[in-house]
Design a protein around this motif. Structure first.
Motif, short mmCIF file in Angstrom:
data_model
loop_
_atom_site.label_atom_id
_atom_site.label_comp_id
_atom_site.label_asym_id
_atom_site.label_seq_id
_atom_site.Cartn_x
_atom_site.Cartn_y
_atom_site.Cartn_z
N TYR A 179 37.64 45.77 48.15
CA TYR A 179 36.48 44.92 48.44
C TYR A 179 35.33 45.73 49.03
CZ TYR A 179 39.72 41.06 47.69
OH TYR A 179 40.63 40.19 47.14
N PHE A 180 35.64 46.68 49.88
CA PHE A 180 34.59 47.43 50.53
C PHE A 180 33.79 48.27 49.53
CE2 PHE A 180 33.10 51.13 53.14
CZ PHE A 180 32.12 50.43 53.84
N SER A 181 34.48 48.86 48.58
CA SER A 181 33.78 49.65 47.56
C SER A 181 32.85 48.75 46.73
CB SER A 181 34.78 50.35 46.63
OG SER A 181 35.43 51.39 47.31
N MET A 182 33.30 47.55 46.43
CA MET A 182 32.46 46.61 45.69
C MET A 182 31.20 46.27 46.49
SD MET A 182 35.51 44.14 44.26
CE MET A 182 34.44 42.95 43.48
N LEU A 183 31.37 46.09 47.79
CA LEU A 183 30.22 45.76 48.63
C LEU A 183 29.29 46.96 48.77
CD1 LEU A 183 32.11 43.65 51.31
CD2 LEU A 183 30.37 42.80 49.72
N GLN A 184 29.85 48.15 48.85
CA GLN A 184 29.01 49.35 48.90
C GLN A 184 28.16 49.47 47.63
OE1 GLN A 184 32.20 52.26 49.76
NE2 GLN A 184 30.97 52.91 51.52
N ASP A 185 28.74 49.10 46.49
CA ASP A 185 28.02 49.19 45.23
C ASP A 185 26.78 48.29 45.20
OD1 ASP A 185 29.83 51.03 44.28
OD2 ASP A 185 31.00 49.56 43.14
#
Length: 372
Positions: A202-208
């Motif tokens: 989830y965090f990588s998706m939010l970083q994107d």
């Protein structure tokens, strides 16, 4: 012992089938049962709600009043009064402390090998609510939660309400564009997200979708695509994880010590029961997710379901449905806090695990969707 496995009284298993496209209430009982509550129903008079032909359906229950040592239910004879006259308005954030007053040592929540009494759960809610205040969350602000089923989800659903903010549950199956759209469209000011669940990062998706997050002040975000977003709290099973631009869960909770009990009580007392409690978004499978606003009147609706189904503090509810969905939110979690039933929380549905938990915890209520 407090919060032991299974209640002292064995009750037959009941399952309910809910058609989520209709009313949000159980449509039929798949397995009937007899409910014996002599001390609770002795002097209660049945009444039919408008449009209800069955006089035995829909007996009223009001939080804060009690007929016996363990019952939250009270007899009401409204005699033609409006709903607002005969059902005092309640607030979601008050429900945990009410439950702690009625059933302090009864088991409220089970998750794996961890257990919380209603008293302990109420304490966790107050701590999270105080932490929200310390973080700067104001009444009426939107707090989005992107998290799979966890005890922290249960705590946050009451803590956000206690400080007068509006909860925005985020579907854990959202794609990056869906979650970005929902955060924007809801005017979310505080995002609380887990870092990952299994293979889903989830965090990588939010970083994107939040370029430049790492250069931001975690308590005063200034993101061009999310102008209303002020703070990002990141939950992780790795207690030592710290990501730039975010507030770690442990750091977030530490802020609770800066808010004293009178300040929290004053904030909770100022909450308007007619304010928006939760904005529930659709899945977005056929277009952009659409939000539906619900006020604290949802408590009255769940109370009606509790009475119709005969749920009491002797019940054990298995909750394996996603908490971002209003079914689990209301029919599982809210029914527990209102009736005193124990809630057994699972990450997701697993047939073998459900059957094991029914046996171990003496489960009495199972919920599920029809096929669609």
């Amino acid at each position: 012992a407090a919060c032991e496995s299974g209640p002292k009284v064995n009750r037959p298993l009941q399952a309910s089938l809910l058609n989520h496209r209709l009313t949000g209430l159980p449509l039929r009982r798949m397995i009937d049962r007899t409910v014996t509550r002599s001390s609770e129903v002795t002097d209660r008079q049945p009444r039919a709600f408008p449009g209800n032909a069955d006089p035995d359906v829909g007996r009223s229950a009001v939080p804060g009043e009690r007929e016996g040592p363990a019952s939250p239910h009270a007899s009401l004879r409204p005699g033609g009064m409006s709903v607002s006259d005969w059902f005092p308005k309640q607030k979601m954030g008050d429900l945990p402390s009410r439950a702690a007053g009625l059933w302090p040592e009864r088991c409220a929540l089970v998750y794996g090998d961890r257990r919380w009494t209603f008293s302990q759960l109420s304490g966790e809610v107050d701590r999270a609510a105080s932490a929200l205040m310390d973080a700067g969350v104001q009444p009426g602000e939107k707090v989005a939660v992107w998290m799979t089923n966890r005890p922290e989800w249960i705590v946050l659903m009451y803590a956000v309400a206690k400080v007068g903010a509006t909860l925005v549950p985020l579907n854990t199956r959202y794609r990056s564009n869906d979650v970005g759209y929902t955060i924007q469209q809801s005017d979310t000011s505080t995002l609380i997200s887990m870092d990952r669940s299994g293979p889903v990062d989830y965090f990588s998706m939010l970083q994107d979708i939040m370029p430049g997050l790492a250069e931001q002040d975690a308590r005063d975000l200034k993101l061009a695509d999310f102008p209303q977003l002020k703070r990002f709290v990141l939950f992780s099973d790795d207690a030592g994880r710290k990501e730039a631009g975010t507030i770690g869960w442990g750091e977030f909770l530490e802020g609770a010590s800066k808010v004293d009990a009178p300040a929290l009580a004053e904030r909770a007392a100022s909450v308007d029961p007619d304010s928006t409690l939760v904005i529930a978004y659709t899945s977005g499978t056929t277009g952009s997710p659409k939000g539906v606003m619900h006020s604290h009147i949802a408590i009255r609706n769940v109370m009606d379901a509790v009475n119709r189904m005969g749920v009491t503090h002797e019940d054990v509810i298995l909750n394996y449905l996603p908490m971002f969905h209003l079914y689990a939110f209301s029919v599982c979690a809210m029914q527990s806090i209102i009736s005193g039933a124990k809630q057994v929380l699972m990450d997701a549905f697993d047939t073998a695990q459900v059957l094991d938990l029914v046996e171990r915890e003496k489960g009495t209520l199972l919920h599920g969707f029809d096929t669609h």
